[in-house]
Design an enzyme around this catalytic site. Structure first.
Site, short mmCIF file in Angstrom:
data_model
loop_
_atom_site.label_atom_id
_atom_site.label_comp_id
_atom_site.label_asym_id
_atom_site.label_seq_id
_atom_site.Cartn_x
_atom_site.Cartn_y
_atom_site.Cartn_z
N LYS A 96 10.07 -11.09 0.20
CA LYS A 96 10.36 -9.69 -0.14
C LYS A 96 11.86 -9.54 -0.31
O LYS A 96 12.63 -10.27 0.32
CB LYS A 96 9.88 -8.76 0.98
P1 NAD Z 1 5.72 4.49 -6.13
O1 NAD Z 1 7.20 4.58 -5.95
O2 NAD Z 1 5.14 4.33 -7.49
O3 NAD Z 1 4.98 5.82 -5.50
C1 NAD Z 1 5.23 6.29 -4.20
C2 NAD Z 1 4.59 7.68 -4.05
O4 NAD Z 1 4.74 8.11 -2.69
C3 NAD Z 1 5.25 8.76 -4.91
O5 NAD Z 1 4.27 9.65 -5.40
C4 NAD Z 1 6.16 9.48 -3.91
O6 NAD Z 1 6.48 10.81 -4.29
C5 NAD Z 1 5.28 9.42 -2.68
N1 NAD Z 1 6.00 9.66 -1.43
C6 NAD Z 1 7.21 9.19 -1.05
N2 NAD Z 1 7.52 9.64 0.17
C7 NAD Z 1 6.47 10.42 0.57
C8 NAD Z 1 6.20 11.19 1.74
N3 NAD Z 1 7.07 11.26 2.74
N4 NAD Z 1 5.02 11.86 1.82
C9 NAD Z 1 4.13 11.81 0.80
N5 NAD Z 1 4.34 11.12 -0.33
C10 NAD Z 1 5.50 10.42 -0.43
O7 NAD Z 1 5.27 3.32 -5.15
P2 NAD Z 1 3.95 2.43 -5.25
O8 NAD Z 1 4.24 1.24 -6.08
O9 NAD Z 1 2.78 3.31 -5.55
O10 NAD Z 1 3.84 1.91 -3.74
C11 NAD Z 1 3.32 2.73 -2.70
C12 NAD Z 1 3.05 1.85 -1.49
O11 NAD Z 1 2.15 0.80 -1.86
C13 NAD Z 1 4.28 1.15 -0.90
O12 NAD Z 1 4.09 1.02 0.50
C14 NAD Z 1 4.23 -0.23 -1.54
O13 NAD Z 1 4.91 -1.23 -0.79
C15 NAD Z 1 2.73 -0.45 -1.54
N6 NAD Z 1 2.27 -1.47 -2.50
C16 NAD Z 1 2.53 -1.34 -3.82
C17 NAD Z 1 2.07 -2.32 -4.70
C18 NAD Z 1 2.28 -2.21 -6.19
O14 NAD Z 1 1.73 -3.05 -6.93
N7 NAD Z 1 3.01 -1.22 -6.69
C19 NAD Z 1 1.36 -3.43 -4.22
C20 NAD Z 1 1.08 -3.51 -2.86
C21 NAD Z 1 1.55 -2.52 -2.01
#
Ligand code: NAD
Length: 444
Positions: free
Chosen positions: A137
């Site tokens: 990471k």
């Molecule tokens: P992203 O940046 O696309 O979306 C994040 C969302 O969370 C946004 O809608 C944001 O407004 C919201 N958010 C932020 N703070 C918040 C809060 N305090 N309360 C409520 N909503 C809040 O991110 P993503 O890619 O969707 O990733 C989200 C999670 O999934 C992270 O933990 C990431 O590590 C995990 N993840 C993502 C992937 C991927 O392929 N993108 C893969 C595995 C895990």
């Protein structure tokens, strides 16, 4: 005070260096480099599973701390001509499984400890799905909302150059994470390729299709979560149609989960993003909501639901709660108040160990992150494999493979004896990594 001879170093006190070194100010607590809330969570989960399978002490120690970590400080020229220093990280958790693989995030809270925890989870996600990678990471500590596109490009390119010595298509492969996507992956790929003197698309996954990206990567994590939910519901003998669902986060992961569950007949009764929460017990129209979000950037102001606070969304009555925003959201403060029958972790590390205990006592099962959100790295592996084989798979082929992979992995966890699903998933994964570690033995 005596002199240290021709070293020029001064010896302190009558006892010399031994006294000084024995002083507690000079002692380092093992593991203190990684100290962070997220690392505490990852370590506690690891130890619980390691105890469950009786992991030998030497392998336990090797897997508890990352093998390689790089911290870089570097300058970036801002649009106004000023130069600002940024700190970036890349952590590789284990090197025994093959190249390492993991996302790169831009966020104000990025730290060595956060990257170490996320790298550890990546190792176990890959092992659970049988992918030939160890976990990694990385990221840069910054607020991406306060940087222009040009500034983010210069930052990504310089960060790539700084971590260049430890990454490579057969060494350590990057991917999107919070605030990074196809655009940032293109810049990383180009910067690395410029150094190599040839195109090296396999240095990252999550690239645009025209640069060697794969069909289905953008929706892979969310769709993988839905495939895992389908297998779990079958196990619980529940129908998906009519189930009430709350999703925290409406980004890459949360938006796909909401849309795909709605398509299968579930009712999305609660949603939250960083600006606040929405609630409608009759179900929120996700298509209309996503159109509103595309036009207004956030979900705030959508008129098809009541506005509630983003913390109240987590405790809204539902059948399935999917935290898909950020870490440490379900804690000892709110776990007793959740009004759900099932938690499915879309985000990495959304539940603290204290909350896990409370949910277990309340009989609310948790589908853990390393299983539920592993669809992202699975399709990243498909992208990497297509790249090295110079192949291009169809969207149907990618989706069919992902569905099978998620169903098999979920089925293995559900079939494991006793205990909670998190410990079961980690136990399966740790055993695989431990076996590889033992077979490779110690060099020299
Ligand atoms: P992203 O940046 O696309 O979306 C994040 C969302 O969370 C946004 O809608 C944001 O407004 C919201 N958010 C932020 N703070 C918040 C809060 N305090 N309360 C409520 N909503 C809040 O991110 P993503 O890619 O969707 O990733 C989200 C999670 O999934 C992270 O933990 C990431 O590590 C995990 N993840 C993502 C992937 C991927 O392929 N993108 C893969 C595995 C895990």
């Amino acid at each position: 005070m005596s002199s240290g001879g021709d070293t020029g170093i001064e010896r302190r006190g009558s006892g010399g260096w031994d006294d000084v070194l024995a002083h507690e100010a000079y002692s380092v607590t093992p593991g203190s480099e990684w100290r962070s809330e997220l690392y505490r969570v990852a370590s506690a989960q690891f130890r619980r599973a390691a105890d469950a399978i009786g992991l030998p002490d030497d392998i336990r120690e090797r897997l508890e701390e990352p093998r390689r970590s790089l911290v870089v400080n570097f300058p970036v020229r801002r649009d106004n001509g000023d130069v600002q220093e940024f700190t970036g990280y890349r952590v590789q958790h284990t090197l025994v499984m093959g190249p390492t693989k993991g996302g790169i995030r831009l966020a104000p809270g990025v730290s060595l400890g956060e990257c170490a925890a996320l790298a550890m989870w990546m190792t176990y996600k890959c092992a659970l799905l049988g992918l030939p990678f160890g976990g990694a990471k990385g990221g840069v500590r910054c607020d991406p909302n306060r940087l222009s596109a040009g500034e983010i490009e210069r930052l990504m390119r310089r960060y790539t150059a700084e971590i260049g010595p430890i990454i490579g298509p057969d060494r350590d492969i990057g991917a999107p994470d919070m605030a990074t996507g196809e655009r940032e992956m293109s810049w990383i790929m180009d910067t690395y390729s410029q150094g190599a003197g040839q195109a090296v698309p396999e240095i990252v996954t999550g690239k645009p299709a025209v640069l060697g990206g794969t069909e289905g990567r953008r929706t892979a994590t969310g769709l993988g979560i839905v495939f895992s939910i389908e297998t779990v519901l079958e196990h619980l003998d529940w129908e998906i149609a009519g189930k009430k669902v709350v999703v925290q986060g409406v980004g890459n992961v949360g938006a796909t989960v909401a849309l795909e569950l709605e398509r299968r007949g579930a009712k999305i009764v609660g949603l939250a993003d960083v600006t606040g929460g929405l609630h409608n017990d009759d179900g929120i129209d996700i298509g209309a909501l996503l159109t509103h979000q595309a036009e207004n950037r956030f979900i705030r102001g959508f008129d098809g639901a009541d506005e509630i606070s983003k913390t109240d969304v987590l405790v809204a009555p539902c059948d399935i709660l999917v935290p898909a925003a950020l870490e440490c959201q379900i804690t000892d403060q709110n776990a007793g108040k959740l009004a759900t029958k099932l938690v499915v972790e879309g985000a990495n590390g959304p539940t603290t160990p204290e909350a896990d205990e409370i949910l277990a006592q309340r009989g609310i099962p948790v589908v853990p992150d390393i299983l539920a959100n592993s669809g992202g790295v699975t399709v990243s592996y498909y992208e990497w494999a297509q790249g090295v084989q110079r192949e291009s798979w169809s969207a149907e082929d990618v989706t069919a493979r992902l569905e099978k992979a998620m169903n098999v992995a979920t089925g293995r966890v559900l079939a494991a004896d006793g205990g909670d699903w998190r410990t079961a998933a980690l136990s399966i994964a740790i055993e695989r990594v431990a076996q590889a570690s033992a077979l490779r033995a110690i060099y020299p």
